[in-house]
Design a protein around this motif. Structure first.
Motif, mmCIF file in Angstrom:
data_model
loop_
_atom_site.group_PDB
_atom_site.id
_atom_site.type_symbol
_atom_site.label_atom_id
_atom_site.label_comp_id
_atom_site.label_asym_id
_atom_site.label_seq_id
_atom_site.Cartn_x
_atom_site.Cartn_y
_atom_site.Cartn_z
ATOM 1 N N ALA A 48 59.060 14.848 -9.410
ATOM 2 C CA ALA A 48 60.138 14.582 -10.246
ATOM 3 C C ALA A 48 59.865 14.530 -11.654
ATOM 4 O O ALA A 48 60.789 14.783 -12.526
ATOM 5 C CB ALA A 48 60.548 13.035 -9.605
ATOM 6 N N ALA A 49 58.707 14.265 -12.220
ATOM 7 C CA ALA A 49 58.217 14.530 -13.492
ATOM 8 C C ALA A 49 58.184 15.997 -13.959
ATOM 9 O O ALA A 49 58.886 16.166 -14.996
ATOM 10 C CB ALA A 49 56.953 13.888 -13.665
ATOM 11 N N ARG A 50 57.941 16.731 -13.144
ATOM 12 C CA ARG A 50 57.981 18.039 -13.424
ATOM 13 C C ARG A 50 59.408 18.642 -13.461
ATOM 14 O O ARG A 50 59.650 19.473 -14.533
ATOM 15 C CB ARG A 50 57.244 18.943 -12.295
ATOM 16 C CG ARG A 50 55.724 19.242 -12.250
ATOM 17 C CD ARG A 50 55.069 20.015 -11.064
ATOM 18 N NE ARG A 50 53.952 19.654 -10.920
ATOM 19 C CZ ARG A 50 53.156 18.949 -10.188
ATOM 20 N NH1 ARG A 50 54.130 18.119 -9.180
ATOM 21 N NH2 ARG A 50 52.041 18.673 -10.093
ATOM 22 N N HIS A 51 60.192 18.135 -12.873
ATOM 23 C CA HIS A 51 61.709 18.284 -12.832
ATOM 24 C C HIS A 51 62.071 17.974 -14.125
ATOM 25 O O HIS A 51 63.331 18.544 -14.872
ATOM 26 C CB HIS A 51 62.409 17.782 -11.679
ATOM 27 C CG HIS A 51 64.023 17.951 -11.712
ATOM 28 N ND1 HIS A 51 64.202 19.261 -11.353
ATOM 29 C CD2 HIS A 51 64.969 17.420 -11.847
ATOM 30 C CE1 HIS A 51 65.729 19.176 -11.122
ATOM 31 N NE2 HIS A 51 66.057 18.025 -11.781
ATOM 32 N N GLU A 52 61.576 16.826 -14.815
ATOM 33 C CA GLU A 52 62.311 16.438 -16.059
ATOM 34 C C GLU A 52 61.422 17.043 -17.307
ATOM 35 O O GLU A 52 61.502 16.577 -18.408
ATOM 36 C CB GLU A 52 61.749 15.154 -16.176
ATOM 37 C CG GLU A 52 62.535 13.991 -15.209
ATOM 38 C CD GLU A 52 64.101 13.868 -15.685
ATOM 39 O OE1 GLU A 52 64.402 13.913 -16.864
ATOM 40 O OE2 GLU A 52 64.974 14.213 -14.919
ATOM 41 N N TRP A 92 64.435 9.062 -16.037
ATOM 42 C CA TRP A 92 64.331 10.464 -15.584
ATOM 43 C C TRP A 92 65.729 10.500 -14.496
ATOM 44 O O TRP A 92 66.286 9.583 -14.232
ATOM 45 C CB TRP A 92 63.034 10.459 -14.478
ATOM 46 C CG TRP A 92 61.959 10.471 -15.303
ATOM 47 C CD1 TRP A 92 61.876 10.189 -16.555
ATOM 48 C CD2 TRP A 92 60.686 10.559 -14.668
ATOM 49 N NE1 TRP A 92 60.178 10.027 -16.906
ATOM 50 C CE2 TRP A 92 59.711 10.494 -15.507
ATOM 51 C CE3 TRP A 92 60.270 10.775 -13.319
ATOM 52 C CZ2 TRP A 92 58.448 10.282 -15.302
ATOM 53 C CZ3 TRP A 92 58.874 10.491 -12.684
ATOM 54 C CH2 TRP A 92 57.817 10.632 -13.899
ATOM 55 N N GLY A 93 66.186 11.450 -14.684
ATOM 56 C CA GLY A 93 67.398 11.835 -14.026
ATOM 57 C C GLY A 93 67.502 11.835 -12.760
ATOM 58 O O GLY A 93 66.558 11.788 -11.832
ATOM 59 N N GLN A 139 52.752 12.455 -5.125
ATOM 60 C CA GLN A 139 53.389 13.962 -4.864
ATOM 61 C C GLN A 139 54.676 13.711 -5.306
ATOM 62 O O GLN A 139 55.547 14.629 -6.129
ATOM 63 C CB GLN A 139 53.127 14.456 -3.829
ATOM 64 C CG GLN A 139 53.832 16.002 -3.514
ATOM 65 C CD GLN A 139 52.893 16.908 -4.482
ATOM 66 O OE1 GLN A 139 51.848 16.871 -4.530
ATOM 67 N NE2 GLN A 139 53.413 17.538 -5.323
ATOM 68 N N LEU A 140 55.513 13.157 -4.717
ATOM 69 C CA LEU A 140 57.140 12.841 -5.085
ATOM 70 C C LEU A 140 57.299 12.555 -6.471
ATOM 71 O O LEU A 140 58.251 12.872 -7.036
ATOM 72 C CB LEU A 140 57.626 11.600 -3.815
ATOM 73 C CG LEU A 140 59.024 11.540 -3.917
ATOM 74 C CD1 LEU A 140 59.621 12.620 -3.427
ATOM 75 C CD2 LEU A 140 59.483 10.374 -3.016
ATOM 76 N N ARG A 192 61.419 5.106 -5.717
ATOM 77 C CA ARG A 192 62.275 4.526 -6.613
ATOM 78 C C ARG A 192 63.060 3.472 -5.717
ATOM 79 O O ARG A 192 63.332 4.079 -4.500
ATOM 80 C CB ARG A 192 63.386 5.369 -7.432
ATOM 81 C CG ARG A 192 62.966 6.026 -8.380
ATOM 82 C CD ARG A 192 64.021 6.969 -8.891
ATOM 83 N NE ARG A 192 63.937 7.252 -10.394
ATOM 84 C CZ ARG A 192 64.732 8.087 -11.045
ATOM 85 N NH1 ARG A 192 65.477 8.768 -10.459
ATOM 86 N NH2 ARG A 192 64.162 8.367 -12.420
ATOM 87 N N ASP A 193 63.702 2.406 -6.124
ATOM 88 C CA ASP A 193 64.287 1.336 -5.172
ATOM 89 C C ASP A 193 65.550 1.839 -4.990
ATOM 90 O O ASP A 193 66.326 1.844 -3.919
ATOM 91 C CB ASP A 193 64.026 0.093 -5.650
ATOM 92 C CG ASP A 193 62.613 -0.342 -5.457
ATOM 93 O OD1 ASP A 193 61.824 0.052 -4.337
ATOM 94 O OD2 ASP A 193 62.319 -1.418 -6.065
#
Length: 142
Positions: free
Chosen positions: A100-104, A78-79, A95-96, A40-41
């Motif tokens: 983050a997707a899994r966290h969501e 996503w949060g 991977q990163l 993300r930027d």
């Protein structure tokens, strides 16, 4: 970077009364270059609020073999402020973002990634919280 029209576009997309350039840069991915890590930027800027609009302008016609910019649909919602990469070129370039997707609560197989296939001079515009990256440049073109 001094285009009034680009500034108006960024302000319109961000819902702001105006916009200014925070940074400009050129990304060059020569033939054989590896993938760009999905990131993300917004986390790279210490803005409050963390609103950033990125406008990417293609210097070449974008085709899949070049490893074009890719957006993760809906990931700007996503949060958290996660999304900074320790290095930008890595074999495990997804991977990163997948973490983050899994966290969501999103399984990596459910992630919708779309390439930004635009002609030379075309542009991709995205929210600074949108996950994006690219695959390797598999072309032979310079």
């Amino acid at each position: 970077v001094t285009s009034r029209q680009l500034g108006q576009l960024a302000a319109s997309l961000g819902g702001w009364s105006g916009a200014r350039v925070a940074e400009d840069q050129v990304w060059i991915k020569p033939p054989g270059a590896g993938p760009l890590v999905f990131h993300r930027d917004s986390p790279y800027f210490d803005f409050e609020p963390d609103d950033v609009i990125t406008i990417w302008i293609a210097l070449d016609d974008m085709t899949m073999d070049l490893g074009p910019l890719e957006y993760v649909v809906g990931s700007h919602r996503w949060g958290g402020r996660r999304g900074t990469a320790a290095q930008f070129f890595d074999a495990s370039h997804r991977q990163l973002m997948e973490d983050a997707a899994r966290h969501e609560g999103i399984h990596p197989n459910e992630i919708d990634v779309v390439p930004v296939l635009v002609p030379q001079g075309g542009a991709g515009c995205h929210n600074g919280r949108l996950w994006h990256g690219s695959g390797p440049n598999q072309s032979k073109r310079c």
